[in-house]
Design a protein around this motif. Structure first.
Motif, short mmCIF file in Angstrom:
data_model
loop_
_atom_site.label_atom_id
_atom_site.label_comp_id
_atom_site.label_asym_id
_atom_site.label_seq_id
_atom_site.Cartn_x
_atom_site.Cartn_y
_atom_site.Cartn_z
N UNK A 56 0.83 -1.20 0.00
CA UNK A 56 0.00 0.00 0.00
C UNK A 56 0.87 1.25 0.00
N UNK A 57 2.01 1.20 0.70
CA UNK A 57 2.93 2.34 0.71
C UNK A 57 3.49 2.60 -0.69
N UNK A 58 3.82 1.53 -1.40
CA UNK A 58 4.35 1.69 -2.76
C UNK A 58 3.28 2.25 -3.70
N UNK A 59 2.05 1.78 -3.55
CA UNK A 59 0.97 2.31 -4.39
C UNK A 59 0.73 3.79 -4.09
N UNK A 60 0.73 4.14 -2.82
CA UNK A 60 0.54 5.54 -2.46
C UNK A 60 1.67 6.39 -3.02
N UNK A 61 2.90 5.88 -2.92
CA UNK A 61 4.05 6.61 -3.46
C UNK A 61 3.90 6.86 -4.96
N UNK A 62 3.48 5.82 -5.68
CA UNK A 62 3.34 5.96 -7.13
C UNK A 62 2.30 7.01 -7.50
N UNK A 63 1.18 7.02 -6.78
CA UNK A 63 0.08 7.93 -7.11
C UNK A 63 0.28 9.33 -6.55
N UNK B 271 1.91 9.15 1.97
CA UNK B 271 1.17 8.02 2.53
C UNK B 271 -0.22 8.47 2.95
N UNK B 272 -1.24 7.70 2.55
CA UNK B 272 -2.60 8.04 2.96
C UNK B 272 -2.75 7.90 4.47
N UNK B 273 -3.31 8.92 5.07
CA UNK B 273 -3.58 8.94 6.50
C UNK B 273 -5.04 9.31 6.72
N UNK B 274 -5.53 9.11 7.94
CA UNK B 274 -6.93 9.41 8.23
C UNK B 274 -7.26 10.88 7.97
N UNK B 275 -6.28 11.75 8.11
CA UNK B 275 -6.53 13.18 7.90
C UNK B 275 -6.98 13.48 6.48
N UNK B 276 -6.60 12.61 5.52
CA UNK B 276 -6.98 12.84 4.13
C UNK B 276 -8.48 12.72 3.91
N UNK B 277 -9.16 11.94 4.76
CA UNK B 277 -10.60 11.76 4.62
C UNK B 277 -11.38 12.68 5.56
N UNK B 278 -10.66 13.45 6.37
CA UNK B 278 -11.31 14.37 7.29
C UNK B 278 -11.78 13.72 8.58
#
Length: 243
Positions: free
Chosen positions: A20-27, A224-231
């Motif tokens: 998931x970290x690699x996917x987040x990095x790519x996007x 990296x996606x974190x909970x803050x990204x969804x509010x």
């Protein structure tokens, strides 16, 4: 810059999987960095093409060089060396190791490495394609094989120390947090002035290098996606960022 962005790794300290970290990095890093590379390279073509090399920048370089003194030659030599590749990589490796050891969070510790790696990738590609001569003044540092545009020293120091400034916001002691933040914010300016003073870059090369470093640092911090990204930020997390 809001608190949830700055404290995103404290608000959500959950461990991601490597995949998931690699996917987040790519996007969230690699794809935007391609756009950044295209913009920086495109502007480089404008400088060397339609803008005619922006000759007014030579006047700035000559003006700065005319005020050189032995004392400032020595001071700026130290400042310039802060942005050297071996220094940047060495500081980054030590910082990543120490942060990983102290936090036990590899996904957080690698943020500085991501920042300087992406900055370096954009810089190397752009400087190879948009080949711009260095200023027509005496160069006080050995000229690397790369072109003048953009400044790699400024880009690397900005990417690394802006990342450190963001990391410093979790320091609990207010005076120490402020001190570290100020030091990290000042260092890229010292490197930038040194590179201009020592005749290694035009002013615009330095400004674009700083933009490259700043954008790459922010992309790395947000990789990296974190909970803050969804509010979705809980009461405990809100208390943490409001301290």
């Amino acid at each position: 810059m809001n608190n949830t962005f700055v404290h995103r790794y404290e608000i959500d300290s959950s461990r991601p999987t490597a995949g998931s970290a690699l996917r987040d990095f790519a996007l969230r890093v690699f794809a935007p960095a391609l756009v950044l590379f295209a913009l920086i390279t495109g502007f480089g073509f404008l400088i060397t093409g339609p803008f005619g090399g922006m000759p007014w920048e030579e006047d700035i370089s000559r003006s700065v060089a005319s005020g050189r003194t032995e004392l400032w030659n020595s001071i700026t030599m130290v400042w310039s060396h802060i942005g050297n590749t071996e220094i940047i990589i060495g500081v980054c490796v030590i910082a990543v190791a120490v942060i990983w050891w102290r936090t036990k969070q590899w996904w957080y510790a690698v943020v500085p490495a991501i920042a300087i790696a992406m900055q370096a990738s954009v810089f190397v590609a752009a400087t190879t394609i948009a080949d711009r001569p260095r200023p027509k003044v005496a160069h006080l540092d050995p000229a690397p094989p790369t072109s003048s545009y953009p400044s790699g020293h400024v880009g690397a120091s900005t990417a690394l120390y802006l990342t450190f400034a963001l990391m410093a916001q979790r320091i609990e002691r207010a005076w120490l947090r402020r001190l570290v933040t100020v030091v990290c914010a000042v260092i890229p300016f010292l490197v930038a002035y040194a590179r201009l003073y020592r005749g290694m870059h035009h002013l615009v090369d330095i400004l674009v290098g700083a933009i490259n470093g700043t954008v790459c640092a922010l992309l790395a911090w947000h990789y990296l996606r974190r909970r803050t990204d969804s509010g979705r930020v809980g009461a405990k997390a809100r208390e943490a960022v409001s301290r």
